[in-house]
Write an enzyme that holds these catalytic residues in place. Sequence first.
Site, short mmCIF file in Angstrom:
data_model
loop_
_atom_site.label_atom_id
_atom_site.label_comp_id
_atom_site.label_asym_id
_atom_site.label_seq_id
_atom_site.Cartn_x
_atom_site.Cartn_y
_atom_site.Cartn_z
N VAL A 11 -37.84 -16.50 8.02
CA VAL A 11 -36.62 -17.28 7.80
C VAL A 11 -35.38 -16.45 8.13
CG1 VAL A 11 -35.23 -18.44 6.03
CG2 VAL A 11 -37.69 -18.82 6.11
N CYS A 279 -46.18 -20.80 2.60
CA CYS A 279 -45.28 -21.74 1.92
C CYS A 279 -46.01 -22.78 1.07
CB CYS A 279 -44.41 -22.44 2.95
SG CYS A 279 -43.49 -21.26 3.94
C1 UGA Z 1 -43.91 -25.53 6.01
C2 UGA Z 1 -43.03 -26.79 6.12
O1 UGA Z 1 -43.57 -27.67 7.10
C3 UGA Z 1 -41.59 -26.43 6.51
O2 UGA Z 1 -40.77 -27.58 6.52
C4 UGA Z 1 -41.05 -25.41 5.49
O3 UGA Z 1 -39.73 -24.98 5.84
C5 UGA Z 1 -41.96 -24.20 5.44
O4 UGA Z 1 -43.29 -24.63 5.09
C6 UGA Z 1 -41.41 -23.25 4.42
O5 UGA Z 1 -41.32 -23.62 3.24
O6 UGA Z 1 -40.91 -22.16 4.79
P1 UGA Z 1 -45.13 -23.94 7.78
O7 UGA Z 1 -45.79 -23.28 6.60
O8 UGA Z 1 -44.49 -23.08 8.82
O9 UGA Z 1 -43.97 -24.95 7.31
O10 UGA Z 1 -46.26 -24.76 8.52
P2 UGA Z 1 -46.70 -26.29 8.65
O11 UGA Z 1 -46.54 -26.69 10.06
O12 UGA Z 1 -46.06 -27.12 7.63
O13 UGA Z 1 -48.26 -26.17 8.34
C7 UGA Z 1 -48.73 -25.71 7.06
C8 UGA Z 1 -50.23 -25.83 6.99
O14 UGA Z 1 -50.63 -27.20 6.96
C9 UGA Z 1 -50.99 -25.20 8.15
O15 UGA Z 1 -52.12 -24.52 7.65
C10 UGA Z 1 -51.41 -26.39 9.01
O16 UGA Z 1 -52.56 -26.14 9.77
C11 UGA Z 1 -51.64 -27.44 7.93
N1 UGA Z 1 -51.48 -28.84 8.43
C12 UGA Z 1 -50.28 -29.28 8.86
C13 UGA Z 1 -52.58 -29.69 8.37
O17 UGA Z 1 -53.69 -29.30 7.95
N2 UGA Z 1 -52.42 -30.99 8.78
C14 UGA Z 1 -51.21 -31.46 9.22
O18 UGA Z 1 -51.15 -32.66 9.57
C15 UGA Z 1 -50.12 -30.59 9.27
#
Ligand code: UGA
Length: 473
Positions: A11, A279
């Site tokens: 961040v 996160c």
């Molecule tokens: C997440 C949030 O999406 C952001 O908006 C937030 O700012 C961030 O946390 C934070 O609090 O700093 P991030 O952890 O970078 O972002 O990643 P995501 O893209 O949200 O994915 C998180 C997890 O969910 C991953 O393991 C991904 O593979 C999984 N995921 C995501 C799924 O299993 N299915 C989905 O449809 C989407």
Amino acid sequence: MRIAVVGSGYVGLVAAACFAELGHTVVCIDSDAGKIAALKAGRSIIHEDHLQGLLDRHRGVGLSFSTSLTEAVKESLVIVIAVGTPPTASGDADLSYVESVTRAIARSAEGYKLIIEKSTVPVYTSAWIRRVMILNGCSSDAFDVVSNPEFLREGTAVTDFLYPDRIVAGADTERAGATVREIYKPLLDGSYARRSDAVSKPQGNQDMAVYIETSAQSAELIKHASNAFLAMKISFINAVAAVCEAVGANIEDVRKGIGSDTRIGSRFLQAGIGYGGSCFPKDVAAFRSVAKENGCQFGLLDEIHRINEEQRQRFIKKVRTALWTLKGKRLGVLGLAYKDGTDDVRESPAIEIVRRLLDEGCTITAFDPAATERARAVLGDIISYAPDAYTAVQDADALIILTEWKEFATLDLGRIKKLLNYPIVLDGRNLFDPQLMAKAGLNYYSIGREAIEPGDSASLAPRNPRREVSAKP
Ligand code: UGA
């Protein structure tokens, strides 16, 4: 505007580079001298699209790096706190870094300062920052505190920052709100998107962000509630995937059917092996803790977490079902990062599944396009690391896909089949069309869809006669 960003993690570093991109004069502070030395030498310390380009563009011009918080506070009007808030054993966020940075700000401040809290923190953190400032000798009209949560995702952090859906500012004074609006002006009026040298806008992102000004408590809750809601969508679809498997439905069709309702939306409905990263797991636990401390029952948060844990168990069971026994099996694993587009392995479901498969007696060769070094730092030499996907599957008894890297979906299936000892693919991210896998002669097990087993048992005979196999699936 002169801005100091404290913390050079995902961040902090992205915010620092993007504030410079918006025309501000930024100094990024970290107490880790090694990180600062690398950044001063022009090396981005994280894998993030467009970040290196922004660092090259602004380093030494609008963006500098330092280990001296004192100097930075003196020179800056705005101090952005973007330090880590790791979970404690009880699930609360550890706010000790936020507190020590606040104390240091209080001791170095000369004249008015706006403190922007960007780390993900529980409700009332802004109030605590205010209190610590006053306890350390600052008069209450010499500073403001704003909660300005960040919603960027790793992998698309720069474009998420520069083309956000919304900017939330929990500002308790007009003076603080006005400064935040000024900082983000190019994103609020669309002037950044019109710049000829702007980082290109991804399809679907907005030119202009919605600006939401609230109390500090509301802004803090918006962050926790947003992450918990997204985690809930993922756990929900994973639970639906289990029902699909039980009744012979197809989760990809069901997902399309649900997600096409604009009230629900199609994003964050991808079934898989559960969410990970620094996160969602932490924020769901921290939100649960906040609710509990404040006397609110929020059992849904426990359930989101439970389903997420169960999803990994279910996948291991799938591997066991496909291979019959796990002891002595050689597995080719694709993906170690917690998701695609990043080198981050924190709370990665892939790493956890790898550990459990090792506990069951498997040997593993893994490939990840970006996360190998970080995975090696965590796993050491308990697995082998391949330089590419094909080397990882060579002579393996099965291919296991654990991260949704897009390049895995375009692998040459014929070549994969030839390299594998048995034609078995277990896909924890539903990257492939089952019909294509059937055509390629691969036994294919994915999430929330029927297993594809085109060959009879003869096709599962070991291809490499030199190898001893413990059992024939
Ligand atoms: C997440 C949030 O999406 C952001 O908006 C937030 O700012 C961030 O946390 C934070 O609090 O700093 P991030 O952890 O970078 O972002 O990643 P995501 O893209 O949200 O994915 C998180 C997890 O969910 C991953 O393991 C991904 O593979 C999984 N995921 C995501 C799924 O299993 N299915 C989905 O449809 C989407």
